[in-house]
Design a protein around this motif. Structure first.
Motif, mmCIF file in Angstrom:
data_model
loop_
_atom_site.group_PDB
_atom_site.id
_atom_site.type_symbol
_atom_site.label_atom_id
_atom_site.label_comp_id
_atom_site.label_asym_id
_atom_site.label_seq_id
_atom_site.Cartn_x
_atom_site.Cartn_y
_atom_site.Cartn_z
ATOM 1 N N ASP A 193 0.824 -1.216 0.000
ATOM 2 C CA ASP A 193 0.000 0.000 0.000
ATOM 3 C C ASP A 193 0.854 1.259 0.000
ATOM 4 O O ASP A 193 0.548 2.227 -0.700
ATOM 5 C CB ASP A 193 -0.943 0.010 1.208
ATOM 6 N N LYS A 194 1.921 1.253 0.799
ATOM 7 C CA LYS A 194 2.796 2.425 0.857
ATOM 8 C C LYS A 194 3.470 2.676 -0.491
ATOM 9 O O LYS A 194 3.608 3.812 -0.919
ATOM 10 C CB LYS A 194 3.839 2.261 1.958
ATOM 11 N N LYS B 246 2.270 1.796 -3.464
ATOM 12 C CA LYS B 246 1.228 2.276 -4.384
ATOM 13 C C LYS B 246 0.887 3.737 -4.149
ATOM 14 O O LYS B 246 0.594 4.473 -5.090
ATOM 15 C CB LYS B 246 -0.045 1.442 -4.218
ATOM 16 N N ASN B 247 0.911 4.173 -2.891
ATOM 17 C CA ASN B 247 0.495 5.535 -2.545
ATOM 18 C C ASN B 247 1.646 6.536 -2.498
ATOM 19 O O ASN B 247 1.443 7.680 -2.125
ATOM 20 C CB ASN B 247 -0.230 5.532 -1.197
ATOM 21 N N SER B 248 2.836 6.111 -2.872
ATOM 22 C CA SER B 248 4.002 6.994 -2.840
ATOM 23 C C SER B 248 4.342 7.470 -4.245
ATOM 24 O O SER B 248 4.263 6.717 -5.201
ATOM 25 C CB SER B 248 5.210 6.269 -2.251
#
Length: 165
Positions: free
Chosen positions: A19-20, A22-24
């Motif tokens: 998730d990190k 993908k969201n970075s």
């Protein structure tokens, strides 16, 4: 054999890393061994300004998260690594590049941004790009040059008309 509870915890960590990523806007893997607590704190403070963070995960879990996202960077998962998750594309890269220049025990190993793995040369190129404010200043300076020449031209034309009267 690992217990089910242990496996579930590992799956949660892999999911968190995924998730990190993908969201970075940018992800940088670097070595951190030998840094003092105050140096890491200094780096975290600088990165917080650009909505970025550093995390240390087990290499096997981080490697699994990257594999789940079909990002092949297996050669970089030896030894102690930290992962920088950037909220912005350029600013975290600039911060970690400057930080690594001052400390020889911090080495940038790889990066990931815009859907591709970044080489060290690409990371250096990103780090050399001026900040948004710097680019805007250069743009405004360029525009001011034309406004200055226009004003000089109008002034000379006005003086020429005045002389002909």
């Amino acid at each position: 054999m690992a217990s089910e509870k242990s496996l579930n915890l590992k799956k949660e960590v892999v999911s968190e890393i995924t998730d990190k990523i993908k969201n970075s806007a940018s992800v940088i893997v670097f070595t951190y061994q030998g840094l003092t607590v105050s140096e890491i704190g200094e780096l975290r403070t600088e990165l917080k300004k650009s909505n970025s963070e550093i995390k240390v995960y087990k290499n096997t879990l981080a490697k699994r998260a990257f594999q789940d996202l079909k990002i092949e960077n297996e050669e970089f998962w030896e030894g102690p690594n930290a992962i920088l998750f950037g909220g912005d594309l350029l600013e975290p890269i600039k911060v970690i590049s400057k930080f690594s220049k001052d400390r020889e025990n911090v080495q940038i190993r790889t990066g990931y941004a815009d859907g591709k793995i970044l080489t060290i040369d690409e990371i250096k190129a990103y780090a050399s790009i001026p900040s948004r404010e710097g680019l805007l200043t250069m743009f405004a300076g360029g525009l001011m040059q034309y406004a200055k020449y226009f004003a000089i031209g109008v002034d000379l034309y006005a003086k020429k008309i005045e002389e002909n009267k």
